[in-house]
Design a protein around this motif. Sequence first.
Motif, PDB file in Angstrom:
ATOM      1  N   SER A  45       0.862  -1.183   0.000  1.00 52.75           N
ATOM      2  CA  SER A  45       0.000   0.000   0.000  1.00 52.75           C
ATOM      3  C   SER A  45       0.891   1.224   0.000  1.00 52.75           C
ATOM      4  CB  SER A  45      -0.937   0.020   1.217  1.00 52.75           C
ATOM      5  OG  SER A  45      -0.207   0.035   2.428  1.00 52.75           O
ATOM      6  N   ASP A  46       0.391   2.321  -0.524  1.00 52.77           N
ATOM      7  CA  ASP A  46       1.169   3.554  -0.560  1.00 52.77           C
ATOM      8  C   ASP A  46       1.321   4.115   0.852  1.00 52.77           C
ATOM      9  OD1 ASP A  46       1.351   3.408  -3.316  1.00 52.77           O
ATOM     10  OD2 ASP A  46      -0.462   4.613  -3.633  1.00 52.77           O
ATOM     11  N   VAL A  47       2.473   4.723   1.087  1.00 51.79           N
ATOM     12  CA  VAL A  47       2.736   5.291   2.409  1.00 51.79           C
ATOM     13  C   VAL A  47       3.525   6.582   2.220  1.00 51.79           C
ATOM     14  CG1 VAL A  47       4.912   4.043   2.784  1.00 51.79           C
ATOM     15  CG2 VAL A  47       3.535   4.745   4.740  1.00 51.79           C
ATOM     16  N   GLY A  48       3.287   7.552   3.083  1.00 52.38           N
ATOM     17  CA  GLY A  48       3.991   8.825   2.990  1.00 52.38           C
ATOM     18  C   GLY A  48       5.410   8.729   3.523  1.00 52.38           C
ATOM     19  N   GLU A  49       6.022   9.864   3.682  1.00 52.91           N
ATOM     20  CA  GLU A  49       7.420   9.924   4.114  1.00 52.91           C
ATOM     21  C   GLU A  49       7.560   9.790   5.624  1.00 52.91           C
ATOM     22  OE1 GLU A  49       9.906   9.972   2.028  1.00 52.91           O
ATOM     23  OE2 GLU A  49       8.511  10.012   0.334  1.00 52.91           O
ATOM     24  N   GLU A  50       6.449   9.843   6.357  1.00 53.67           N
ATOM     25  CA  GLU A  50       6.553   9.793   7.811  1.00 53.67           C
ATOM     26  C   GLU A  50       7.064   8.421   8.273  1.00 53.67           C
ATOM     27  OE1 GLU A  50       2.765   8.127   6.552  1.00 53.67           O
ATOM     28  OE2 GLU A  50       3.663  10.080   6.184  1.00 53.67           O
ATOM     29  N   GLU A  51       7.698   8.429   9.436  1.00 51.87           N
ATOM     30  CA  GLU A  51       8.233   7.181   9.987  1.00 51.87           C
ATOM     31  C   GLU A  51       7.084   6.251  10.374  1.00 51.87           C
ATOM     32  OE1 GLU A  51      11.035   5.677  13.727  1.00 51.87           O
ATOM     33  OE2 GLU A  51      10.600   7.794  13.424  1.00 51.87           O
ATOM     34  N   ILE A  52       7.220   4.984   9.999  1.00 49.04           N
ATOM     35  CA  ILE A  52       6.216   3.994  10.374  1.00 49.04           C
ATOM     36  C   ILE A  52       6.538   3.474  11.768  1.00 49.04           C
ATOM     37  CG2 ILE A  52       5.235   1.739   9.829  1.00 49.04           C
ATOM     38  CD1 ILE A  52       4.417   3.911   7.902  1.00 49.04           C
ATOM     39  N   ARG A  53       5.600   3.648  12.667  1.00 55.69           N
ATOM     40  CA  ARG A  53       5.785   3.179  14.041  1.00 55.69           C
ATOM     41  C   ARG A  53       4.737   2.130  14.373  1.00 55.69           C
ATOM     42  NH1 ARG A  53       6.823   8.928  17.229  1.00 55.69           N
ATOM     43  NH2 ARG A  53       8.744   9.498  16.100  1.00 55.69           N
ATOM     44  N   PRO A  54       5.041   1.240  15.328  1.00 57.60           N
ATOM     45  CA  PRO A  54       4.104   0.156  15.648  1.00 57.60           C
ATOM     46  C   PRO A  54       2.923   0.623  16.491  1.00 57.60           C
ATOM     47  CG  PRO A  54       6.055  -0.031  17.023  1.00 57.60           C
ATOM     48  CD  PRO A  54       6.328   1.084  16.047  1.00 57.60           C
TER      49      PRO A  54
END
Length: 239
Positions: free
Chosen positions: A43-52
């Motif tokens: 899926s598309d995701v922005g530049e922000e950090e992915i956190r749990p």
Amino acid sequence: MAVYVYAVTRREHPCRLDGLTGVGPGDPPVRVVESGELRAVVSDVGEEEIRPRRRDLIAHQAVLDRLLADGTPLPLQFGYVAPDDGAVRQVLDERADTYLDALAGVQGCAEYNVKAEQEEGALLRGILADSPRASGLNEEILAGDTDPRLPLELGRLVAGEVERRRSHASAELIRALAPTARAYVVHPPTGEDFLNLSLLVPRDGERSFLDAHTELARDTDSGVRTRVAGPLPPYSFVP
């Protein structure tokens, strides 16, 4: 645009993704990137950090659960992001043989995780009942002997016996459950557990696995308690 990657499947996997929304803000739709005999679910995701975050962990697992319902995917751990679709296709191309071999190895299976702990009181009672030396030391200490060597010796004796008994219990559990699985992996245990075991169980053999576990659970004299999680995507069997 960067893409979040959930899993790799064979091209013939139906990838029924309708209605699923992905990790990250904006409820991005989940879709497929194809290359040769393989598919990546993304899926598309922005530049922000992915956190749990809880919402994102649930979204990640929902995608994998949907895939597992129609066949066995190769799941990626939470947080894997690729720069764009082209980078995903490049990895699928470069690792095609590895992924296809791994998919063949897990085909028709799901992962089950078994954790085991042993009730401390039952363990210590068993050691004192079976070891005259440990029992004698314990009685001397309880009777008021203040020799500092006694608790040290008792502590070393008990620690060694705990390790021996847990090692034996682990071996017995593996011996009982491994025949129901295509493969298994022993992970480092955490907390109070002495065993953390993942098994790759054929879907048509799940009843045999669960029956074997139920039989083990009936043995309450040893104080060993087991917990089972599954069916799960085969995280422990991804190369």
